[in-house]
Design an enzyme around this catalytic site. Structure first.
Site, short mmCIF file in Angstrom:
data_model
loop_
_atom_site.label_atom_id
_atom_site.label_comp_id
_atom_site.label_asym_id
_atom_site.label_seq_id
_atom_site.Cartn_x
_atom_site.Cartn_y
_atom_site.Cartn_z
N LYS A 174 -12.90 -6.00 9.42
CA LYS A 174 -12.61 -4.65 9.93
C LYS A 174 -11.89 -3.84 8.85
O LYS A 174 -10.74 -4.10 8.51
CB LYS A 174 -11.72 -4.76 11.20
CG LYS A 174 -11.39 -3.41 11.83
CD LYS A 174 -9.94 -3.11 11.53
CE LYS A 174 -9.39 -1.80 11.97
NZ LYS A 174 -9.93 -0.60 11.42
N GLY A 227 -1.59 -4.95 5.45
CA GLY A 227 -1.23 -3.66 6.03
C GLY A 227 0.28 -3.61 6.27
O GLY A 227 1.05 -4.27 5.57
N SER A 228 0.68 -2.86 7.27
CA SER A 228 2.10 -2.64 7.49
C SER A 228 2.77 -3.89 8.09
O SER A 228 2.13 -4.69 8.77
CB SER A 228 2.30 -1.46 8.44
OG SER A 228 1.71 -1.76 9.69
N VAL A 231 2.55 -4.01 12.09
CA VAL A 231 1.30 -4.47 12.70
C VAL A 231 1.05 -5.95 12.37
O VAL A 231 0.72 -6.76 13.24
CB VAL A 231 0.10 -3.61 12.23
CG1 VAL A 231 -1.21 -4.17 12.74
CG2 VAL A 231 0.26 -2.16 12.71
N GLY A 232 1.25 -6.32 11.10
CA GLY A 232 0.94 -7.68 10.66
C GLY A 232 1.83 -8.72 11.33
O GLY A 232 1.37 -9.81 11.71
N CYS A 283 1.53 -1.37 -2.26
CA CYS A 283 2.56 -2.30 -1.78
C CYS A 283 3.46 -2.71 -2.93
O CYS A 283 4.63 -3.03 -2.73
CB CYS A 283 1.90 -3.52 -1.16
SG CYS A 283 0.67 -4.27 -2.23
N GLN A 330 0.56 10.67 6.15
CA GLN A 330 1.27 10.29 4.93
C GLN A 330 2.10 11.47 4.38
O GLN A 330 3.17 11.27 3.84
CB GLN A 330 0.29 9.80 3.88
CG GLN A 330 -0.17 8.37 4.09
CD GLN A 330 0.95 7.38 3.87
OE1 GLN A 330 1.60 6.94 4.82
NE2 GLN A 330 1.22 7.03 2.64
N GLU A 384 10.33 1.15 3.36
CA GLU A 384 9.15 1.42 2.54
C GLU A 384 8.68 2.86 2.81
O GLU A 384 8.41 3.22 3.97
CB GLU A 384 8.01 0.45 2.88
CG GLU A 384 6.82 0.63 1.96
CD GLU A 384 5.63 -0.25 2.33
OE1 GLU A 384 5.34 -0.39 3.52
OE2 GLU A 384 5.00 -0.80 1.40
P1 NAP Z 1 -1.58 -0.45 8.99
O1 NAP Z 1 -1.37 0.74 9.83
O2 NAP Z 1 -0.88 -1.71 9.37
O3 NAP Z 1 -3.17 -0.67 8.92
C1 NAP Z 1 -3.74 -1.72 8.19
C2 NAP Z 1 -4.99 -2.17 8.90
O4 NAP Z 1 -4.62 -2.69 10.18
C3 NAP Z 1 -5.99 -1.05 9.16
O5 NAP Z 1 -7.30 -1.56 9.06
C4 NAP Z 1 -5.68 -0.68 10.59
O6 NAP Z 1 -6.75 -0.08 11.28
C5 NAP Z 1 -5.38 -2.03 11.19
N1 NAP Z 1 -4.61 -1.98 12.42
C6 NAP Z 1 -3.88 -0.97 12.94
N2 NAP Z 1 -3.34 -1.34 14.12
C7 NAP Z 1 -3.74 -2.61 14.36
C8 NAP Z 1 -3.52 -3.54 15.41
N3 NAP Z 1 -2.77 -3.24 16.47
N4 NAP Z 1 -4.10 -4.75 15.33
C9 NAP Z 1 -4.86 -5.08 14.26
N5 NAP Z 1 -5.11 -4.24 13.23
C10 NAP Z 1 -4.55 -3.02 13.28
O7 NAP Z 1 -1.18 -0.19 7.48
P2 NAP Z 1 -1.60 1.04 6.56
O8 NAP Z 1 -0.68 2.15 6.83
O9 NAP Z 1 -3.04 1.28 6.67
O10 NAP Z 1 -1.37 0.44 5.10
C11 NAP Z 1 -0.18 0.59 4.42
C12 NAP Z 1 0.64 -0.69 4.46
O11 NAP Z 1 -0.12 -1.74 3.86
C13 NAP Z 1 1.91 -0.58 3.66
O12 NAP Z 1 2.97 -1.14 4.37
C14 NAP Z 1 1.60 -1.41 2.40
O13 NAP Z 1 2.72 -1.94 1.76
C15 NAP Z 1 0.72 -2.47 2.98
N6 NAP Z 1 -0.08 -3.11 1.93
C16 NAP Z 1 0.31 -4.36 1.53
C17 NAP Z 1 -0.38 -5.00 0.52
C18 NAP Z 1 0.06 -6.37 0.08
O14 NAP Z 1 -0.72 -7.06 -0.57
N7 NAP Z 1 1.28 -6.79 0.38
C19 NAP Z 1 -1.47 -4.38 -0.10
C20 NAP Z 1 -1.84 -3.10 0.32
C21 NAP Z 1 -1.13 -2.47 1.35
P3 NAP Z 1 -6.90 1.53 11.35
O15 NAP Z 1 -7.14 1.95 9.95
O16 NAP Z 1 -8.06 1.72 12.23
O17 NAP Z 1 -5.62 2.05 11.90
#
Ligand code: NAP
Length: 482
Positions: A174, A227-228, A231-232, A283, A330, A384
């Site tokens: 996804k 991701g965040s 959520v994770g 990240c 953002q 963050e």
């Molecule tokens: P996010 O809101 O957590 O979304 C990430 C993914 O999760 C998207 O595909 C999102 O889908 C999906 N998602 C949202 N709600 C969900 C749920 N309830 N259950 C399962 N999946 C769900 O994060 P983001 O704002 O897109 O990304 C930014 C974050 O990613 C930052 O915190 C960044 O630090 C982190 N990140 C970490 C790394 C690493 O390697 N540590 C790398 C890159 C980014 P939708 O798009 O449809 O909402």
């Protein structure tokens, strides 16, 4: 305008509800890129069934044969490099150089992981008993659920799906809803290169329903999420509760320490790269610049001069070196933290505003922001921001720099700038981060080395490198008396 569908059991399908959503160019929100299936739980369940049905055949395909698909993928991306760069720029708002960097990284990661197919090694050790052959082997889990964010939509799609598939799992993938086109192109490419039907399935649409199915369906044996942290962590608890495997790479608040003997020009170059590159939406972004008091004034002045030279604009133009934030959320988040920093008493010495003049009026453009007089307990130094905001924290000693560096909940990346080897290794010993650097930017990593964080950044084992394949397989031990 093109409409793209889910991929289930080798067929491109609309969402069962027939609903769709749009992908939009963040540099010009009048530019609607394409529409995509807005999936619900029923679509995700169908994809899980398809992956489950395909598992036996794929598991029994010799791993070096599985890898053939990916070697073809590498060649095809090389051939279509420009097309991938253009779509990345249009869909993410990143600059052409940044997009090219992501495409090259994707090529490298797929090539490395495909090579791992011939190195899925176990161990053979001497048994305690005479005449017994004892060894281990690695076997796939079954169906793996993969969720990626929008900031590296091609690179992360490749760096997660490739090891999962090479190890013999089947996948339900996804992608983020802000960037579904580039991920769809990657999945199309895998199919063109001969991936059998059902081995990789893709569902587009909101995360909630996908999280529900991945969290609760026992046929999903492992989940990999980036991701965040919010959520994770929640998803990880649900997956772990039913004893499935979970891996999550989440947020960062990365320190960048500058000691008095540092090469300040190099440090400034790397703060710009790590703090403002990809608009700070990484990240591993450089977020907290922790500077010894002896050089704080000089470093700040050099950083201001360099930041003034950044050309912000539509990344479709070659000369631009800072593009657009991904969406209005953002922008609001950036504005919120600028406000918080001011209220907390930090001094905003550069940037802090949205840009809406002329061509920029329909895009999500902001200025790179620099706060000085930041202290470690402030929210801007703890949370963050995931935008182009750099916080300068002054310290009196190396020990204080290390203490401040570790004074956050996250632990992804870190950097120190010094020519003193003892201090450099002291930092590497004491720093709580999964990836650490000396005189190198916080964003630097290579795909054949493990990647991941400590503390609340990461749940489960490392990604990338050899460790990356291990998450997608289980070790089994065999004792054989012939
Ligand atoms: P996010 O809101 O957590 O979304 C990430 C993914 O999760 C998207 O595909 C999102 O889908 C999906 N998602 C949202 N709600 C969900 C749920 N309830 N259950 C399962 N999946 C769900 O994060 P983001 O704002 O897109 O990304 C930014 C974050 O990613 C930052 O915190 C960044 O630090 C982190 N990140 C970490 C790394 C690493 O390697 N540590 C790398 C890159 C980014 P939708 O798009 O449809 O909402």
């Amino acid at each position: 305008m093109n409409t793209y569908k889910n991929l289930i059991a080798g067929k491109w399908e609309n969402a069962m509800s027939g609903e769709t959503f749009m992908s939009i160019n963040p540099a010009n929100n009048k530019d609607i890129i394409a529409s995509f299936a807005k999936s619900a739980e029923e679509d995700v369940e169908a994809a899980v069934e398809a992956a489950n049905d395909a598992f036996k055949g794929w598991r029994n395909t010799p791993a070096p044969q599985r890898a053939e698909v990916f070697f073809k993928v590498v060649n095809k991306i090389e051939d279509r490099r420009k097309e991938f760069v253009d779509v990345l720029v249009r869909e993410t708002g990143k600059t052409q150089d940044e997009a090219l960097g992501e495409v090259i990284r994707t090529i490298n990661v797929v090539r490395f992981m495909a090579g791992e197919a011939t190195r899925l090694a176990g161990e053979t050790l001497p048994s305690q008993q005479h005449g017994v052959i004892a060894y281990t082997k690695r076997e796939p889990h079954g169906v793996v659920g993969i969720i990626t964010p929008w900031n590296f939509p091609l690179g992360l799609a490749a760096s997660k799906t490739t090891p999962a598939l090479i190890a013999g799992n089947t996948v339900v993938f996804k992608p983020a809803s802000n960037t579904p086109l580039i991920s769809t192109m990657y999945v199309q490419l895998l199919m063109e290169c001969g991936l059998p039907a059902g081995v990789l399935n893709m569902i587009t649409g909101p995360g909630g329903p996908v999280g529900k199915v991945f969290g609760n369906n026992d046929k999903v044996s492992a989940v990999s999420f980036t991701g965040s942290t919010k959520v994770g962590t929640k998803l990880g608890k649900t997956v772990n509760n039913r004893n499935a495997r979970m891996q999550a790479e989440m947020g960062g608040k990365n320190p960048f320490v500058v000691l008095p003997d540092a090469d300040l020009d190099l440090a400034v170059e790397h703060i710009i790269l790590g703090g403002f590159g990809e608009c700070g939406q990484r990240c591993t972004a450089t977020s907290r610049v922790i500077v010894h008091k002896q050089v704080v004034e000089k470093l700040t002045s050099k950083l201001l001069n360099a930041t003034k030279k950044i050309v912000i604009g539509n990344p479709a133009n070659n000369h631009v070196n800072m593009g657009a934030l991904i969406d209005h959320i953002q922008v609001e988040n950036y504005e919120k933290y600028i406000q918080i920093g001011r209220e907390e008493g930090a001094k905003l010495v550069f940037g802090g505003s949205r840009l809406e003049e002329g061509d920029l009026k329909n895009g999500y453009f902001v200025t790179p922001a620099i706060f000085t007089n930041v202290t470690s307990e402030m929210r801007i130094a703890q949370e963050e921001i995931f935008g182009p905001v750099v916080c300068i924290i002054e310290v009196e000693s190396f020990d204080e720099a290390l203490k401040v560096s570790n004074d956050v909940a996250y632990g992804l990346s870190s950097s120190i700038y010094t020519n003193d080897l003892k201090k450099a290794f002291g930092f590497l010993d004491g720093i709580e981060s999964g990836v650490s650097h000396v005189n190198m930017p916080s964003i630097y990593s290579e795909p054949h080395f493990p990647f991941g964080g400590m503390k609340c950044t990461t749940t489960g084992p490392r990604e990338q490198g050899k460790a990356g394949v291990q998450f997608y397989s289980e070790t089994r031990t065999m004792y054989v008396k012939p």
